[in-house]
Design a protein around this motif. Sequence first.
Motif, mmCIF file in Angstrom:
data_model
loop_
_atom_site.group_PDB
_atom_site.id
_atom_site.type_symbol
_atom_site.label_atom_id
_atom_site.label_comp_id
_atom_site.label_asym_id
_atom_site.label_seq_id
_atom_site.Cartn_x
_atom_site.Cartn_y
_atom_site.Cartn_z
ATOM 1 N N HIS A 157 26.773 43.803 48.527
ATOM 2 C CA HIS A 157 27.974 44.282 49.328
ATOM 3 C C HIS A 157 28.563 45.484 48.386
ATOM 4 C CE1 HIS A 157 31.623 43.572 51.738
ATOM 5 N NE2 HIS A 157 32.271 44.044 50.880
ATOM 6 N N PHE A 158 28.917 46.621 49.437
ATOM 7 C CA PHE A 158 29.279 47.744 48.800
ATOM 8 C C PHE A 158 30.863 47.878 48.863
ATOM 9 C CE2 PHE A 158 24.976 48.387 49.925
ATOM 10 C CZ PHE A 158 24.501 49.329 49.065
ATOM 11 N N PHE A 159 31.519 48.428 48.041
ATOM 12 C CA PHE A 159 32.884 48.385 48.097
ATOM 13 C C PHE A 159 33.461 49.545 46.983
ATOM 14 C CE2 PHE A 159 31.955 45.231 44.878
ATOM 15 C CZ PHE A 159 32.589 45.620 43.677
ATOM 16 N N GLN A 160 34.801 49.870 47.078
ATOM 17 C CA GLN A 160 35.125 50.947 46.132
ATOM 18 C C GLN A 160 35.551 50.407 44.708
ATOM 19 O OE1 GLN A 160 38.165 53.471 47.865
ATOM 20 N NE2 GLN A 160 36.998 55.307 47.493
ATOM 21 N N CYS A 161 35.221 51.170 43.843
ATOM 22 C CA CYS A 161 36.007 50.499 42.332
ATOM 23 C C CYS A 161 37.422 50.975 42.371
ATOM 24 C CB CYS A 161 34.987 51.351 41.134
ATOM 25 S SG CYS A 161 35.985 50.999 39.578
ATOM 26 N N PRO A 162 38.172 49.982 42.097
ATOM 27 C CA PRO A 162 39.610 50.361 41.779
ATOM 28 C C PRO A 162 40.057 50.990 40.580
ATOM 29 C CG PRO A 162 39.163 48.015 41.195
ATOM 30 C CD PRO A 162 37.972 48.614 41.553
ATOM 31 N N TYR A 163 39.200 51.665 39.862
ATOM 32 C CA TYR A 163 39.293 52.528 38.623
ATOM 33 C C TYR A 163 38.921 53.987 38.995
ATOM 34 C CZ TYR A 163 39.980 48.308 36.060
ATOM 35 O OH TYR A 163 40.419 47.140 35.549
ATOM 36 N N CYS A 164 37.592 54.092 39.320
ATOM 37 C CA CYS A 164 37.279 55.434 39.392
ATOM 38 C C CYS A 164 36.914 55.795 40.992
ATOM 39 C CB CYS A 164 35.688 55.616 38.782
ATOM 40 S SG CYS A 164 34.430 54.339 39.554
ATOM 41 N N TRP A 165 37.176 54.895 41.846
ATOM 42 C CA TRP A 165 37.109 55.061 43.458
ATOM 43 C C TRP A 165 35.852 55.389 43.734
ATOM 44 C CZ3 TRP A 165 40.963 52.865 45.114
ATOM 45 C CH2 TRP A 165 42.332 52.740 44.514
ATOM 46 N N GLU A 166 34.575 55.211 43.093
ATOM 47 C CA GLU A 166 33.226 55.436 43.520
ATOM 48 C C GLU A 166 32.736 54.193 44.301
ATOM 49 O OE1 GLU A 166 31.233 58.081 42.867
ATOM 50 O OE2 GLU A 166 32.821 59.193 42.100
ATOM 51 N N GLU A 167 32.097 54.446 44.944
ATOM 52 C CA GLU A 167 31.349 53.399 45.825
ATOM 53 C C GLU A 167 30.234 52.733 44.959
ATOM 54 O OE1 GLU A 167 30.373 52.319 50.401
ATOM 55 O OE2 GLU A 167 28.747 53.729 49.235
ATOM 56 N N ILE A 168 30.268 51.228 44.762
ATOM 57 C CA ILE A 168 29.484 50.568 44.157
ATOM 58 C C ILE A 168 28.913 49.251 45.050
ATOM 59 C CG2 ILE A 168 30.327 51.255 41.902
ATOM 60 C CD1 ILE A 168 31.678 48.585 41.394
ATOM 61 N N SER A 169 27.947 48.911 44.232
ATOM 62 C CA SER A 169 27.482 47.677 45.034
ATOM 63 C C SER A 169 27.285 46.476 44.014
ATOM 64 C CB SER A 169 25.901 47.885 45.703
ATOM 65 O OG SER A 169 24.839 47.945 44.864
ATOM 66 N N MET A 170 27.547 45.224 44.540
ATOM 67 C CA MET A 170 27.454 44.015 43.728
ATOM 68 C C MET A 170 26.600 43.033 44.396
ATOM 69 S SD MET A 170 30.745 43.705 41.381
ATOM 70 C CE MET A 170 30.947 44.872 40.035
ATOM 71 N N LEU A 171 25.680 42.186 43.865
ATOM 72 C CA LEU A 171 25.212 41.142 44.577
ATOM 73 C C LEU A 171 26.043 39.785 44.579
ATOM 74 C CD1 LEU A 171 21.413 41.351 43.322
ATOM 75 C CD2 LEU A 171 22.326 41.922 45.621
ATOM 76 N N LEU A 172 26.441 39.114 45.478
ATOM 77 C CA LEU A 172 27.355 38.062 45.707
ATOM 78 C C LEU A 172 26.694 36.893 46.022
ATOM 79 C CD1 LEU A 172 30.066 39.969 47.536
ATOM 80 C CD2 LEU A 172 29.991 39.862 45.318
ATOM 81 N N ASP A 173 26.735 35.834 45.527
ATOM 82 C CA ASP A 173 26.191 34.542 45.753
ATOM 83 C C ASP A 173 26.869 33.786 46.814
ATOM 84 O OD1 ASP A 173 24.929 32.149 45.549
ATOM 85 O OD2 ASP A 173 25.466 31.694 43.595
ATOM 86 N N ALA A 174 26.235 33.820 48.049
ATOM 87 C CA ALA A 174 26.743 33.092 49.288
ATOM 88 C C ALA A 174 26.826 31.618 49.368
ATOM 89 C CB ALA A 174 26.182 33.649 50.496
ATOM 90 N N SER A 175 26.006 31.035 47.969
ATOM 91 C CA SER A 175 25.853 29.667 48.112
ATOM 92 C C SER A 175 27.302 29.019 47.610
ATOM 93 C CB SER A 175 24.667 29.313 47.410
ATOM 94 O OG SER A 175 24.875 29.524 45.891
ATOM 95 N N VAL A 176 28.174 29.546 47.175
ATOM 96 C CA VAL A 176 29.349 28.762 46.661
ATOM 97 C C VAL A 176 30.435 29.699 47.490
ATOM 98 C CG1 VAL A 176 30.863 28.899 44.674
ATOM 99 C CG2 VAL A 176 28.426 29.056 44.267
ATOM 100 N N ALA A 177 31.270 28.734 48.143
ATOM 101 C CA ALA A 177 32.085 29.309 49.265
ATOM 102 C C ALA A 177 33.344 30.077 48.594
ATOM 103 C CB ALA A 177 32.765 28.085 50.019
ATOM 104 N N LYS A 178 33.978 29.415 47.366
ATOM 105 C CA LYS A 178 35.101 30.447 46.901
ATOM 106 C C LYS A 178 34.789 30.468 45.558
ATOM 107 C CE LYS A 178 38.906 28.898 49.926
ATOM 108 N NZ LYS A 178 40.274 28.226 50.013
ATOM 109 N N GLN A 179 34.815 31.413 44.988
ATOM 110 C CA GLN A 179 34.650 31.980 43.584
ATOM 111 C C GLN A 179 35.399 33.037 43.168
ATOM 112 O OE1 GLN A 179 30.513 33.517 43.404
ATOM 113 N NE2 GLN A 179 30.548 33.062 45.548
ATOM 114 N N MET A 180 35.407 33.051 41.728
ATOM 115 C CA MET A 180 36.431 34.341 41.297
ATOM 116 C C MET A 180 35.501 34.566 39.920
ATOM 117 S SD MET A 180 38.358 35.695 38.429
ATOM 118 C CE MET A 180 39.253 34.210 37.814
#
Length: 60
Positions: free
Chosen positions: A4-27
């Motif tokens: 998933h691609f999103f904007q960093c809340p610090y530097c505002w650069e677009e970054i991507s991260m791998l998210l684990d869809a096997s867990v419904a809610k996570q933090m």
Amino acid sequence: MIEHFFQCPYCWEEISMLLDASVAKQMYVEDCEVCCNPIEITPHFEALELISLEIRNLEQ
């Protein structure tokens, strides 16, 4: 895992991260790959589909 691609809340650069869809809610905390600041990531999945994603800097 879903990339998933999103904007960093610090530097505002677009970054991507791998998210684990096997867990419904996570933090978790990941460092931005550009500025290295910690980002709180809260994804919510339903039927392996990303429903919402909250991105928050930890300095708020």
